[in-house]
Each structure stands twice: as C-alpha cells, then as structure tokens.
Design an enzyme around this catalytic site. Structure first.
Site: not given
Ligand code: NAI
Length: 306
Positions: A12, A86, A93, A118, A173
């Site tokens: 994000g 994933r 999630n 994911n 994905h």
């Molecule tokens: P991260 O752990 O660095 O960040 C996730 C954030 O979500 C944390 O700051 C956490 O506090 C926040 N969070 C948790 N519950 C929440 C809620 N209810 N409301 C608001 N915020 C909340 O993880 P990262 O690396 O940023 O990955 C995030 C997601 O994106 C993961 O599920 C990952 O698998 C996915 N992802 C998807 C990709 C894609 O191509 N679609 C590529 C890379 C990651």
C-alpha cells in the site's frame, strides 16, 4: 482526483509513493494500525519538495477521511512467508476483506475498486459478493504484475529492453497462472519464434515462480515494488481514461467459455473501470489451459468460509 489505499503496509505504501511521484492523485492511506498511515503519509509529504509533486498524501484510521474517492485500492491483509502459497492466506484475509469492503464502499459508493489482497482471485470474488458493486467497477491487480515478471524473464533471456517487449500472463494469480508465449513478443515477433521450447518453458517458469523467488530472498514477506508500480499503472489508466488493454483480474461472463468468475484476462480499462474483457484468438491448447486455471480458482472459492 482522490485515491484511497486501504492497508499502509509494504504494498500500500509503495503504491502511494509511486502514485504521488507520478502526480496522479491525492492519496489517502488508511490502516487499522494507529500511527502507521499517518507516519508514512507525513514522510511522503516531506518528499514533496524533493520530487516536486503537487498532490497530497494523508494518513488516517477513519473511513470518513476516504469519502468520495475516485479509486479505492485494497491491500489490507497478511502476506506470505517462505514455504507458503498465496492460497494459504485465504482464511485470515477473507475476514479482513469482509470488514474492509463494506466500509470502503459506504464512504465511496461511486469509486472504482482494485483488490490486491491474496489469494487475489478469491478475495476479489469475495469483495464482489459482499459489496454488490457492479462488476465493471470492481477488479483485482495480479495480471499486470505477472506480465511484468514474464517481460523481465524474456529480457534477461534475450538481452532485450523492456520497451521492446509485450508480455501476457493471465489466469489465476497463484499456482494456476498461465503465460501466453504466442502473444508475448519482442519488437512484434512472438518469443516462440525467438527461442526454442525449453527456453520458452524456462521464462514461463521464471514468471510463475517470480513472486516465490522474491519471498525466498526476503524471508520476512512478499514483493512490493513491482506490485506497487503495477497498481499505479492501473490507477493511471482508470483516472486517465486511456482505454489501455492489460491483464486484470476481472469478472468473466462467458468470454473464453468461462462463466461468472474473477480471474486475470486482457481487459480494456477506462474511467468507468473495466470497459471490456478482450478475447484473444486462442488455440485449443491455450483455451484448455485457461479453463484449467479457472478450475483452480473455483477450487479456491470452495474454501471460502461461509
Ligand atoms: P503488509 O503486512 O506489509 O501490510 C498489510 C497491512 O494491512 C498492514 O499494515 C496491516 O496493518 C493492514 N491491515 C490489516 N488488517 C486491516 C484492516 N482490517 N483494515 C486496514 N488495514 C489492515 O503486507 P503487504 O506486503 O503490503 O501485502 C498486502 C497484501 O497484498 C497481502 O495479502 C499480499 O499477499 C498481497 N499482495 C498481492 C499482490 C498481487 O499481485 N495481487 C502482490 C503483492 C502482495
């Protein structure tokens, strides 16, 4: 314009940075962690005079501050660690996606929504079911990233520049990802004419395993620079109403003989979201692979908690 990014973690915050650097829109970062979105937003505002962008980045824990966003990007959720797929992230999630999508939609009922959490195809479907949003205004980011990984693998293999490459990775994905070598070109020539079968298989594997390769290095989480850039590319196409065609996790409704399913396919993007699912002229083998990928998404959907 205004873009809300839910989840101020690695993906994000990186997306916010790139959107601001490109001066695309004001960005609101929202997270459940107190202080995290505020601190990262302030840090990015300190970068404003260095990078000379004019948009604002703000951080909040309150959906009221996200009101009337043009685009909402959902990155909230846990990321995988070494040894995880994933698909392993589904249980945790799903709960997060359910709590986020309703609040985000209530604040910005007219926004275009991009899910990133994911397992992507299943989470985007869940958001669709929970929100009742029209399919054209709800999509997922996965295919842009997967295609950029395929492009990277081709560049490494052939020693060419990214600008010369058009690459297509579609389907789930996840473990069921599909590459289209016949439509992946260097200066217009398909890679199937530029390398032998073994080399094609090698670049395809490099693409499919690209995310896991990053996780294996990092150990603490998963990729975020290329995902952040891929999100920004989609936001740019939507806000700019460019009608560009890219691989997007979109609602498929009969195209390619696949019914009522979210998965990456070529899509034309514009201000209203998904303008069209574009059908490439696939041969029988390519069609069978895409349908098998759809089956892998359906298997994931069966694991969704009620
Ligand atoms: P991260 O752990 O660095 O960040 C996730 C954030 O979500 C944390 O700051 C956490 O506090 C926040 N969070 C948790 N519950 C929440 C809620 N209810 N409301 C608001 N915020 C909340 O993880 P990262 O690396 O940023 O990955 C995030 C997601 O994106 C993961 O599920 C990952 O698998 C996915 N992802 C998807 C990709 C894609 O191509 N679609 C590529 C890379 C990651």
């Amino acid at each position: 314009p205004k873009v809300t990014i839910v989840g101020a973690g690695n993906v994000g915050a990186t997306a916010a940075h790139i959107i601001a650097s490109k001066n695309l829109a004001d960005v609101v970062l929202i997270d459940v962690a107190e202080g995290l979105p505020q601190g990262k937003a302030l840090d990015m505002m300190h970068m404003r005079s260095v990078e000379k962008f004019t948009v604002h980045v703000t951080g909040t824990n309150d959906y009221a501050d996200t009101r009337d966003s043009d685009v909402v990007v959902i990155t909230a959720g846990i990321a995988r660690k070494p040894g995880m797929t994933r698909e392993d992230l589904l249980g945790v999630n799903a709960g997060i996606m359910k709590s986020v999508i309703g609040q985000a939609k209530e604040a910005s009922p007219n926004a275009v929504f991009i899910c990133v959490t994911n397992p992507l195809d299943v989470m985007t479907t869940l958001a669709f079911r929970e929100s009742g949003l029209p399919a054209e205004r709800l999509m997922g980011m996965g295919g842009v990233l997967d295609s950029s990984r395929l492009s990277f693998a081709v560049c490494e293999k052939l020693g060419c520049e990214p600008a010369a490459v058009e690459a297509w990775a579609v389907g789930a994905h996840g473990e069921g990802m599909v590459c289209w070598p016949r439509f992946t070109t260097v200066d217009g020539t398909p890679i199937t004419e530029l390398m032998d079968e073994a080399a094609v298989a090698e670049v395809v594997q490099r693409c499919v395993k690209g995310g896991a390769e990053v996780v294996a290095h990092l150990k603490t989480g998963s990729a975020y620079y290329a995902p952040g850039a891929s999100i920004a590319k989609m936001v740019e196409a939507i806000l700019g109403d460019t009608h560009e065609i890219m691989s997007v996790c979109a609602h498929i409704d009969g195209q390619y003989g696949i019914d009522d399913l979210y998965m990456n396919v070529p899509v034309r993007l514009g201000r209203g979201g998904v303008e069209e699912v574009v059908e490439f002229d696939l041969d029988d083998e390519e069609l069978a692979a895409l349908r098998a990928s759809a089956d892998s998404v359906r298997a994931g959907l069966a694991n969704l908690p009620e």
